[in-house]
Design a protein around this motif. Structure first.
Motif, PDB file in Angstrom:
ATOM      1  N   LEU A   1     102.060  85.599 121.185  1.00 46.45           N
ATOM      2  CA  LEU A   1     102.183  85.817 122.628  1.00 46.45           C
ATOM      3  C   LEU A   1     100.977  86.616 123.099  1.00 46.45           C
ATOM      4  O   LEU A   1     100.213  86.180 123.939  1.00 46.45           O
ATOM      5  N   CYS A   2     100.842  87.831 122.544  1.00 42.31           N
ATOM      6  CA  CYS A   2      99.703  88.665 122.919  1.00 42.31           C
ATOM      7  C   CYS A   2      99.432  89.701 121.851  1.00 42.31           C
ATOM      8  O   CYS A   2     100.262  89.962 120.986  1.00 42.31           O
ATOM      9  N   THR A   3      98.241  90.273 121.946  1.00 47.10           N
ATOM     10  CA  THR A   3      97.829  91.351 121.062  1.00 47.10           C
ATOM     11  C   THR A   3      97.669  92.613 121.893  1.00 47.10           C
ATOM     12  O   THR A   3      97.510  92.538 123.115  1.00 47.10           O
ATOM     13  N   GLY A   4      97.676  93.756 121.237  1.00 50.97           N
ATOM     14  CA  GLY A   4      97.508  95.030 121.916  1.00 50.97           C
ATOM     15  C   GLY A   4      96.397  95.855 121.288  1.00 50.97           C
ATOM     16  O   GLY A   4      96.659  96.716 120.462  1.00 50.97           O
ATOM     17  N   GLU A   5      95.175  95.554 121.662  1.00 52.14           N
ATOM     18  CA  GLU A   5      94.029  96.273 121.117  1.00 52.14           C
ATOM     19  C   GLU A   5      93.780  97.536 121.927  1.00 52.14           C
ATOM     20  O   GLU A   5      93.994  97.558 123.131  1.00 52.14           O
ATOM     21  N   THR A   6      93.295  98.567 121.241  1.00 53.88           N
ATOM     22  CA  THR A   6      92.990  99.819 121.939  1.00 53.88           C
ATOM     23  C   THR A   6      91.521 100.165 121.744  1.00 53.88           C
ATOM     24  O   THR A   6      90.984 100.069 120.642  1.00 53.88           O
ATOM     25  N   TYR A   7      90.893 100.534 122.842  1.00 56.42           N
ATOM     26  CA  TYR A   7      89.498 100.951 122.873  1.00 56.42           C
ATOM     27  C   TYR A   7      89.427 102.308 123.559  1.00 56.42           C
ATOM     28  O   TYR A   7      90.408 102.765 124.137  1.00 56.42           O
ATOM     29  N   LYS A   8      88.265 102.927 123.551  1.00 53.81           N
ATOM     30  CA  LYS A   8      88.139 104.241 124.183  1.00 53.81           C
ATOM     31  C   LYS A   8      88.527 104.210 125.654  1.00 53.81           C
ATOM     32  O   LYS A   8      89.175 105.121 126.150  1.00 53.81           O
ATOM     33  N   ALA A   9      88.124 103.152 126.351  1.00 50.79           N
ATOM     34  CA  ALA A   9      88.322 103.113 127.797  1.00 50.79           C
ATOM     35  C   ALA A   9      89.424 102.164 128.250  1.00 50.79           C
ATOM     36  O   ALA A   9      89.690 102.070 129.446  1.00 50.79           O
ATOM     37  N   ALA A  10      90.064 101.443 127.310  1.00 46.16           N
ATOM     38  CA  ALA A  10      91.057 100.458 127.748  1.00 46.16           C
ATOM     39  C   ALA A  10      92.043 100.118 126.646  1.00 46.16           C
ATOM     40  O   ALA A  10      91.739 100.228 125.458  1.00 46.16           O
ATOM     41  N   VAL A  11      93.218  99.704 127.080  1.00 42.78           N
ATOM     42  CA  VAL A  11      94.178  99.013 126.229  1.00 42.78           C
ATOM     43  C   VAL A  11      94.099  97.563 126.680  1.00 42.78           C
ATOM     44  O   VAL A  11      94.314  97.258 127.858  1.00 42.78           O
TER      45      VAL A  11
ATOM     46  N   LEU B   1      95.346  93.754 126.443  1.00 41.91           N
ATOM     47  CA  LEU B   1      96.445  92.855 126.078  1.00 41.91           C
ATOM     48  C   LEU B   1      95.916  91.437 126.213  1.00 41.91           C
ATOM     49  O   LEU B   1      95.744  90.942 127.327  1.00 41.91           O
ATOM     50  N   THR B   2      95.637  90.812 125.074  1.00 44.27           N
ATOM     51  CA  THR B   2      95.070  89.470 125.081  1.00 44.27           C
ATOM     52  C   THR B   2      96.166  88.456 124.814  1.00 44.27           C
ATOM     53  O   THR B   2      96.851  88.522 123.793  1.00 44.27           O
ATOM     54  N   PHE B   3      96.324  87.538 125.743  1.00 42.62           N
ATOM     55  CA  PHE B   3      97.316  86.465 125.617  1.00 42.62           C
ATOM     56  C   PHE B   3      96.637  85.262 124.978  1.00 42.62           C
ATOM     57  O   PHE B   3      95.643  84.752 125.510  1.00 42.62           O
ATOM     58  N   ALA B   4      97.188  84.823 123.853  1.00 44.75           N
ATOM     59  CA  ALA B   4      96.567  83.776 123.055  1.00 44.75           C
ATOM     60  C   ALA B   4      96.322  82.497 123.852  1.00 44.75           C
ATOM     61  O   ALA B   4      95.312  81.835 123.663  1.00 44.75           O
ATOM     62  N   ARG B   5      97.232  82.160 124.749  1.00 44.10           N
ATOM     63  CA  ARG B   5      97.104  80.928 125.536  1.00 44.10           C
ATOM     64  C   ARG B   5      97.192  81.242 127.022  1.00 44.10           C
ATOM     65  O   ARG B   5      97.724  80.479 127.817  1.00 44.10           O
ATOM     66  N   GLY B   6      96.631  82.367 127.397  1.00 45.09           N
ATOM     67  CA  GLY B   6      96.735  82.866 128.760  1.00 45.09           C
ATOM     68  C   GLY B   6      96.122  81.983 129.823  1.00 45.09           C
ATOM     69  O   GLY B   6      96.544  82.018 130.981  1.00 45.09           O
ATOM     70  N   ALA B   7      95.128  81.174 129.458  1.00 46.38           N
ATOM     71  CA  ALA B   7      94.451  80.341 130.461  1.00 46.38           C
ATOM     72  C   ALA B   7      95.384  79.317 131.101  1.00 46.38           C
ATOM     73  O   ALA B   7      95.111  78.861 132.214  1.00 46.38           O
TER      74      ALA B   7
END
Length: 137
Positions: free
Chosen positions: A61-71, A73-79
């Motif tokens: 469904l999605c991933t939850g990556e964390t970076y210094k300035a953002a969380v 949420l990448t949806f695998a088939r979001g397009a």
């Protein structure tokens, strides 16, 4: 191959990841995690790619990556997902994925996010194919 040590469940690893992020990113990741579970009580939590939380139901469904300035949420088939509330604000140029970048102080439209999760589940279920039966010879 799994990135999860045999003695750790993915949910516990995600708990630990959230706890280690003792700032706004941990709170944001915990919030979206709760919304994902509200939208899809059957969601399966996994951890891939060196510790990235992943939520699945008949596929990612999605991933939850964390970076210094953002969380992120990448949806695998979001397009191909409907996004009438305009939650997607990153990775808009791709043909497959779409993402939501949450920055410090951002809030997420909870009903719209839950609807997006439910749409992702429905899309995955609609594309799921039963395993091909083997022909007996």
């Amino acid at each position: 191959m799994s990135d999860v040590p045999a003695d750790e469940s993915p949910s516990r690893l995600i708990d630990a990841r959230i706890a280690a992020l003792d700032d706004w990113r941990g709170a944001a990741l915990a919030r979206v995690r709760a919304l994902i579970h509200e939208a899809d009580p059957s969601v399966v939590e996994t951890v891939k790619w060196r510790g990235v939380p992943v939520w699945e139901h008949a596929g990612i469904l999605c991933t939850g990556e964390t970076y210094k300035a953002a969380v992120k949420l990448t949806f695998a088939r979001g397009a191909v997902l409907p996004d009438p509330a305009g939650l997607f604000n990153a990775s808009l140029e791709g043909n497959v994925r779409r993402a939501i970048d949450l920055r410090e102080g951002d809030t997420i439209d909870a009903p719209a996010f839950r609807a997006l999760i439910r749409a992702a589940v429905e899309l995955n279920l609609s594309k799921a194919t039963p395993k091909a039966r083997r022909k007996s010879v």
